[in-house]
Motif scaffolding. Sequence first.
Motif, PDB file in Angstrom:
ATOM      1  N   PRO A 190      21.769  49.028 -50.492  1.00 56.41           N
ATOM      2  CA  PRO A 190      22.630  48.085 -49.759  1.00 56.41           C
ATOM      3  C   PRO A 190      22.520  48.196 -48.242  1.00 56.41           C
ATOM      4  CG  PRO A 190      23.936  49.949 -50.460  1.00 56.41           C
ATOM      5  CD  PRO A 190      22.534  50.176 -51.005  1.00 56.41           C
ATOM      6  N   GLU A 191      21.643  49.070 -47.733  1.00 60.88           N
ATOM      7  CA  GLU A 191      21.554  49.311 -46.283  1.00 60.88           C
ATOM      8  C   GLU A 191      22.923  49.741 -45.760  1.00 60.88           C
ATOM      9  OE1 GLU A 191      19.729  46.126 -44.137  1.00 60.88           O
ATOM     10  OE2 GLU A 191      18.206  45.791 -45.661  1.00 60.88           O
ATOM     11  N   SER A 192      23.325  50.903 -46.150  1.00 57.00           N
ATOM     12  CA  SER A 192      24.679  51.377 -45.887  1.00 57.00           C
ATOM     13  C   SER A 192      24.921  51.774 -44.445  1.00 57.00           C
ATOM     14  CB  SER A 192      24.976  52.585 -46.790  1.00 57.00           C
ATOM     15  OG  SER A 192      24.102  53.659 -46.463  1.00 57.00           O
ATOM     16  N   GLY A 196      21.377  54.157 -39.651  1.00 61.69           N
ATOM     17  CA  GLY A 196      21.686  53.169 -38.628  1.00 61.69           C
ATOM     18  C   GLY A 196      21.272  51.778 -39.072  1.00 61.69           C
ATOM     19  N   TYR A 197      20.552  51.067 -38.186  1.00 54.93           N
ATOM     20  CA  TYR A 197      20.117  49.711 -38.509  1.00 54.93           C
ATOM     21  C   TYR A 197      19.050  49.690 -39.589  1.00 54.93           C
ATOM     22  CZ  TYR A 197      22.271  48.347 -34.029  1.00 54.93           C
ATOM     23  OH  TYR A 197      23.142  48.127 -33.002  1.00 54.93           O
ATOM     24  N   TYR A 198      18.518  50.839 -39.946  1.00 56.36           N
ATOM     25  CA  TYR A 198      17.399  50.927 -40.870  1.00 56.36           C
ATOM     26  C   TYR A 198      17.874  51.474 -42.211  1.00 56.36           C
ATOM     27  CZ  TYR A 198      15.460  50.952 -36.177  1.00 56.36           C
ATOM     28  OH  TYR A 198      15.201  50.661 -34.860  1.00 56.36           O
ATOM     29  N   ALA A 199      17.014  51.342 -43.210  1.00 50.97           N
ATOM     30  CA  ALA A 199      17.302  51.902 -44.526  1.00 50.97           C
ATOM     31  C   ALA A 199      15.987  52.347 -45.148  1.00 50.97           C
ATOM     32  CB  ALA A 199      17.986  50.873 -45.415  1.00 50.97           C
ATOM     33  N   GLY A 255      10.547  52.697 -44.655  1.00 54.82           N
ATOM     34  CA  GLY A 255      11.720  51.828 -44.679  1.00 54.82           C
ATOM     35  C   GLY A 255      11.666  50.841 -43.536  1.00 54.82           C
ATOM     36  N   GLY A 256      12.811  50.245 -43.241  1.00 56.53           N
ATOM     37  CA  GLY A 256      12.873  49.283 -42.157  1.00 56.53           C
ATOM     38  C   GLY A 256      14.217  48.610 -42.109  1.00 56.53           C
ATOM     39  N   ASN A 257      14.308  47.532 -41.360  1.00 53.96           N
ATOM     40  CA  ASN A 257      15.568  46.794 -41.274  1.00 53.96           C
ATOM     41  C   ASN A 257      15.439  45.401 -41.876  1.00 53.96           C
ATOM     42  OD1 ASN A 257      14.100  45.375 -39.385  1.00 53.96           O
ATOM     43  ND2 ASN A 257      15.319  46.020 -37.631  1.00 53.96           N
ATOM     44  N   HIS A 258      14.309  45.131 -42.530  1.00 57.18           N
ATOM     45  CA  HIS A 258      14.063  43.865 -43.210  1.00 57.18           C
ATOM     46  C   HIS A 258      14.162  42.680 -42.253  1.00 57.18           C
ATOM     47  CE1 HIS A 258      14.007  46.086 -46.949  1.00 57.18           C
ATOM     48  NE2 HIS A 258      15.162  46.630 -46.616  1.00 57.18           N
ATOM     49  N   VAL A 281       7.802  50.524 -36.035  1.00 52.70           N
ATOM     50  CA  VAL A 281       6.536  49.821 -35.911  1.00 52.70           C
ATOM     51  C   VAL A 281       6.720  48.397 -36.394  1.00 52.70           C
ATOM     52  CG1 VAL A 281       5.085  51.869 -36.154  1.00 52.70           C
ATOM     53  CG2 VAL A 281       5.788  50.620 -38.185  1.00 52.70           C
ATOM     54  N   GLY A 282       5.917  47.503 -35.861  1.00 52.74           N
ATOM     55  CA  GLY A 282       5.994  46.097 -36.254  1.00 52.74           C
ATOM     56  C   GLY A 282       5.151  45.278 -35.316  1.00 52.74           C
TER      57      GLY A 282
END
Length: 539
Positions: A190-192, A196-199, A255-258, A281-282
């Motif tokens: 659920p990206e709790s 932080g902003y990432y999961a 992971g990432g923040n989608h 990275v992105g």
Amino acid sequence: MDMGEMGKNLAGRLWDWAGEGWTEAVLHVSATDRWRSFDAWTDAPDPEHPSSLMDRLHGIIPRDAPLAVYEVVLRADGTYRFASSSEVSTLSPARLVIDPAVRCPNHPVPGMPRPAAAEPTGQPTDPGVLREVGALVTEFADRYTAITGHAPEWEPGRTEEEIAAAEARIRARLPEDLRALYRLVGRDTPESGLLGYYAHDSLEELVERYCDGPPGSYGGVAEERPLDDADVVFDAAPPGRIKRLLRNDWWVTFGGNHSGEMIAVDLDPAEHGRHGQVLEVGDILGVPRYLAGSVTAMLTEIVTELRANRVTHQEGDPRLDVAAAFHQYPYREHRHILHGVADLNLAAIVTDLEQPDLVQAFYLNDGNHIDLAVLESLTSLREIGVHRTDTVTPTVSNLPELESLTMDAATVDLAPLTGHPTLWDLKLANLTHPVELDVLATLPRLTRLCIAGLDVPDIEDLGRLSALRVVTVDATQLDRLLSSGCPLPKLAAVRINGRVLLREAVEFRRNLTGTRVQLGETAGTLPAPAPDNERQDGR
């Protein structure tokens, strides 16, 4: 797939697009493993723009078509020639990749040596690290529950055997604290807000991403580009922590923040970095962004902010919004662009830059007479571009990091470049005077050179540029170069600017490599179009 039918269909679409008043029309389509690109033209006085052909071409070249370039040359009497070759990378412009293993500086090929710290050991997760991470995860879960009224909906932790199996697939041991996180939380579905902003994603996703394409490239800082178009790689901030590379086999995305930004653990840090440091990275970033020294450091920041009650939460949102310091770590602004330089006080602008050490690229457009000595206080510069300018004097001897220089000007004095130790990429354009190659022969790292469209009297002197691997020329220059019979540098790629037909490109490749080059050709005639009155009546 019937190549004859594909050629006929392409010729028909070209005929529909070409309009009136032409005698010859040409279509080029390049099919690579990532995209389809095309160009088209006619000899009509006012031809239609090629973009209007896009819809007509949809679906004609199927996704399972061989990766190749395709060409249709169509005459106004309906006769056409259809040709294809997999040994020419693109047309319009023509690109001939002779040695695809060669890379521009800081663009490593897969197969980088594994760092000693990433060597798989078969040992279970360090118990001390597991206790430390476990305490942080437990405290986060307790505070999360108190704020939201329910426990975080994490996926169950993974076993040591499952983690070891994932490591066997990527051929590297994960940092101890990331292993510990997976032992406790299999995935933050659920990206709790735990990171932080990432999961973090599942182990299966970690492996899939690592093995999708070259290792260490998923969600990478930039897509690998052709030799003739590869970028200079800039330094990430803070300097000395992340290796200055386009990609690294040992950046492991987990992971990432989608929203386009991924996070990776760095198993191969620079001299002042730390094994297991976390990077963002992105493609939109250009270079990796340093986030934290470790997964543990990220968890510690989050929990510290929760203890201080620096957190917000909206009803129904599964994530806690925590103001962790790593969210605010600055991006490094690499580029500075100035337009209308002829009307500016360039020296004053450079003097007034707030953080001159952060500028790694400077672009100057529309000037009169520019001496690049005005930029010599910007000692971090790696790239300079000068466009649409009358005169350029490239005084860059005091720019020790400079790697790329573009000079689009009427007059350029090349003498100040003599012996520059790091310049590997040089592009010259629109010069109105002959270009002598003597100075360029003194550049020990000159790997890529563009001289297309220029007057180069002694073009056979390219053979003296021993480091040269990529050259951009026009067809006339290349013909002169090959006809000279002089030894050539060990070229890995050649770009031919201007419109070149496939037969010409194939012949150039044959002459450059001394080997046979595959070229498939068929010919045909389109059926005569129905009279206008029949088409209008639908007959």
